[in-house]
Design a protein around this motif. Structure first.
Motif, PDB file in Angstrom:
ATOM      1  N   LEU A 139       0.663  -1.102  -0.087  1.00 33.09           N
ATOM      2  CA  LEU A 139      -0.072   0.045   0.165  1.00 33.09           C
ATOM      3  C   LEU A 139       0.881   1.225  -0.185  1.00 33.09           C
ATOM      4  CD1 LEU A 139      -3.128  -1.057   2.314  1.00 33.09           C
ATOM      5  CD2 LEU A 139      -2.850  -0.969  -0.220  1.00 33.09           C
ATOM      6  N   LEU A 140       2.218   1.154  -0.292  1.00 33.12           N
ATOM      7  CA  LEU A 140       3.014   2.416  -0.515  1.00 33.12           C
ATOM      8  C   LEU A 140       2.556   2.817  -1.704  1.00 33.12           C
ATOM      9  CD1 LEU A 140       5.541   3.300   1.281  1.00 33.12           C
ATOM     10  CD2 LEU A 140       7.013   2.215  -0.587  1.00 33.12           C
ATOM     11  N   THR A 141       2.875   4.276  -1.942  1.00 30.48           N
ATOM     12  CA  THR A 141       2.661   4.948  -2.962  1.00 30.48           C
ATOM     13  C   THR A 141       3.897   4.663  -3.942  1.00 30.48           C
ATOM     14  OG1 THR A 141       3.177   6.975  -2.443  1.00 30.48           O
ATOM     15  CG2 THR A 141       0.847   6.541  -2.156  1.00 30.48           C
ATOM     16  N   LEU A 142       3.783   4.955  -5.441  1.00 36.06           N
ATOM     17  CA  LEU A 142       4.746   4.835  -6.167  1.00 36.06           C
ATOM     18  C   LEU A 142       5.792   6.187  -5.850  1.00 36.06           C
ATOM     19  CD1 LEU A 142       2.872   4.473  -9.407  1.00 36.06           C
ATOM     20  CD2 LEU A 142       4.213   2.840  -8.248  1.00 36.06           C
ATOM     21  N   LYS A 143       4.936   7.459  -5.420  1.00 39.37           N
ATOM     22  CA  LYS A 143       6.128   8.512  -5.014  1.00 39.37           C
ATOM     23  C   LYS A 143       6.814   8.238  -3.770  1.00 39.37           C
ATOM     24  CE  LYS A 143       5.578  13.381  -4.823  1.00 39.37           C
ATOM     25  NZ  LYS A 143       4.592  14.661  -5.167  1.00 39.37           N
TER      26      LYS A 143
ATOM     27  N   LEU B 294       7.728   5.218  -2.807  1.00 35.58           N
ATOM     28  CA  LEU B 294       8.828   4.302  -3.133  1.00 35.58           C
ATOM     29  C   LEU B 294      10.124   4.982  -3.966  1.00 35.58           C
ATOM     30  CD1 LEU B 294       9.774   1.233  -3.273  1.00 35.58           C
ATOM     31  CD2 LEU B 294       8.636   1.328  -5.795  1.00 35.58           C
ATOM     32  N   ARG B 295       9.578   6.009  -4.815  1.00 36.61           N
ATOM     33  CA  ARG B 295      10.719   6.409  -5.586  1.00 36.61           C
ATOM     34  C   ARG B 295      11.643   7.489  -4.451  1.00 36.61           C
ATOM     35  NH1 ARG B 295      11.020  11.874  -7.152  1.00 36.61           N
ATOM     36  NH2 ARG B 295       8.683  12.002  -7.118  1.00 36.61           N
TER      37      ARG B 295
ATOM     38  N   VAL C 189       5.648  17.004   1.343  1.00 33.06           N
ATOM     39  CA  VAL C 189       4.793  16.126   2.063  1.00 33.06           C
ATOM     40  C   VAL C 189       4.400  15.084   0.940  1.00 33.06           C
ATOM     41  CG1 VAL C 189       3.109  15.425   3.805  1.00 33.06           C
ATOM     42  CG2 VAL C 189       4.296  17.462   4.171  1.00 33.06           C
ATOM     43  N   VAL C 190       4.321  13.739   1.106  1.00 33.12           N
ATOM     44  CA  VAL C 190       3.690  12.696   0.490  1.00 33.12           C
ATOM     45  C   VAL C 190       2.756  12.114   1.111  1.00 33.12           C
ATOM     46  CG1 VAL C 190       4.085  11.006  -1.082  1.00 33.12           C
ATOM     47  CG2 VAL C 190       6.016  12.626  -0.835  1.00 33.12           C
ATOM     48  N   PRO C 191       1.293  12.239   0.639  1.00 30.54           N
ATOM     49  CA  PRO C 191       0.211  11.841   1.532  1.00 30.54           C
ATOM     50  C   PRO C 191       0.328  10.251   1.341  1.00 30.54           C
ATOM     51  CG  PRO C 191      -0.638  12.652  -0.477  1.00 30.54           C
ATOM     52  CD  PRO C 191       0.800  12.958  -0.314  1.00 30.54           C
ATOM     53  N   GLY C 192      -0.278   9.624   2.462  1.00 33.20           N
ATOM     54  CA  GLY C 192      -0.309   8.244   2.447  1.00 33.20           C
ATOM     55  C   GLY C 192      -1.681   7.480   2.726  1.00 33.20           C
TER      56      GLY C 192
END
Lengths: 232, 232
Positions: free
Chosen positions: B17-21, B23-24, B122-125
């Motif tokens: 459920l990690l986002t691609l962003k 992960l990058r 901030v990268v939302p999750g």
């Protein structure tokens, strides 16, 4: 063997906010379904367009919104029929949904009709209040805060009472209810704290102040956040 | 040039459920920071462990929770100092956060101290209420529902009033407050509708009925959802 139904959240708009699980499923399932307004492109499909392998069956369905809930039931039953047919024929179906499928999501119309007939799995997505908070760089809730999601469709007095009861809030479905909501926020002294955003995390995202908004030009994908004032 | 601060949501527990962003960023940033209880493994690091490239500087920090907010300030200032030093030295830092960083997230302690000194994104999750709704396969909210997130730390009377005001709710931070919350739900006639889940979407996820729960064995990562009863 029957196919498996997947309700997949594609997040608030930025394609990079897709989860790894959503990516895997939409790349491997033979059928991809999505809802869209009658003569418009599907927003959910637009978010994942770059990831689609190109050899899938695509099912587009339309949910008329303004209907009386009772009159709507047979129409919604009909809308999900093509999805049911693919599942009955043994094909797995991914149903795309903006944000999160079980949180005000259009997937619910499919879920309530088909999840008792077909094996169903839901893949959660990044929800728009969190996507918008990140886009605005606004801490939304701390510690023991009460957080509420409030549809702008509610009467002004209900919105007032709810906002007084919450430490932080997200006001969704603004569209033609914007002027009412802005009045309520001014009345409660919350207007300066509130933040407005259109199409949060999408490529055409727009952040302007409450007083710059033209009430007749508010899109569906818009939101007002009232962030917490708690201390850490 | 100063480094860039990233607050990255890693979702509710399932590594997929990690986002691609997310992960990058966690693959490319030279420094990865995460909070954890004093002598425990970090939950956030555990979620992403399989994706870490293995050549990064890791910064572990501890946020003592039970402190008086005023006494805590200088301690929290000290906690974020190693992160600030890496940023000042020009190294980008990813701060991992369970769920979503700006939604009851531990990243807020870092954000409020460093976001005015360093460029911050901030990268939302995927947030835990949505993760748990999916794990339970329970539609949470429809149409014009009011949805509230309620910390179980609130007094029983406050919880009662809030639950009466909402169409659907997520009750978080249960731990030693579980018995109080269960009493409130029984009192309001909501106990049969409420769903309990531990470590939703994690590998050791556990779904049991409210009455099967031992109040002294409720982990931090547990939640009660009270789903909507609205019609579609």
């Amino acid at each position: 063997m029957k196919g498996r139904l997947y309700g997949v959240g594609v997040g608030p708009g930025d394609p990079e906010l897709l989860t790894l699980k959503a990516l895997r499923l939409l790349r491997t399932c033979p059928v991809v379904a999505y809802q869209s307004a009658e003569d418009k492109e599907s927003v959910a499909r637009g978010i994942v367009a770059e990831y689609l392998p190109g050899n899938q069956i695509e099912v587009k369905y339309h949910l008329p919104r303004a209907l009386d809930p009772y009159a709507a039931q047979p129409i919604y039953d009909q809308v999900v029929t093509p999805i049911a047919e693919h599942l009955a024929a043994g094909r797995d179906v991914v149903v795309l949904c903006e944000g999160d499928p079980l949180f005000y999501g259009s997937f619910m119309y499919v879920f309530t009709r088909l999840s008792d007939q077909f094996e169903t799995e839901v893949v959660p997505g990044v929800s728009s209040p969190m996507g918008c908070a990140s886009a605005l760089s606004v801490p939304l809730t701390y510690r023991d805060d009460v957080f509420s999601v409030l549809p702008a469709t509610l009467p002004a007095e209900t919105l007032k009472a709810q906002l007084l009861n919450a430490d932080a809030a997200a006001i969704i479905k603004l569209r033609r209810h914007f002027a009412k909501v802005r009045d309520v926020l001014h009345h409660l002294g919350l207007a300066s704290r509130a933040r407005y955003i259109e199409r949060g995390t999408m490529i055409n995202q727009k952040i302007i102040s409450l007083d710059e908004v033209y009430p007749d030009q508010v899109p569906y994908f818009s939101m007002i956040l009232v962030p917490s004032q708690s201390r850490l």
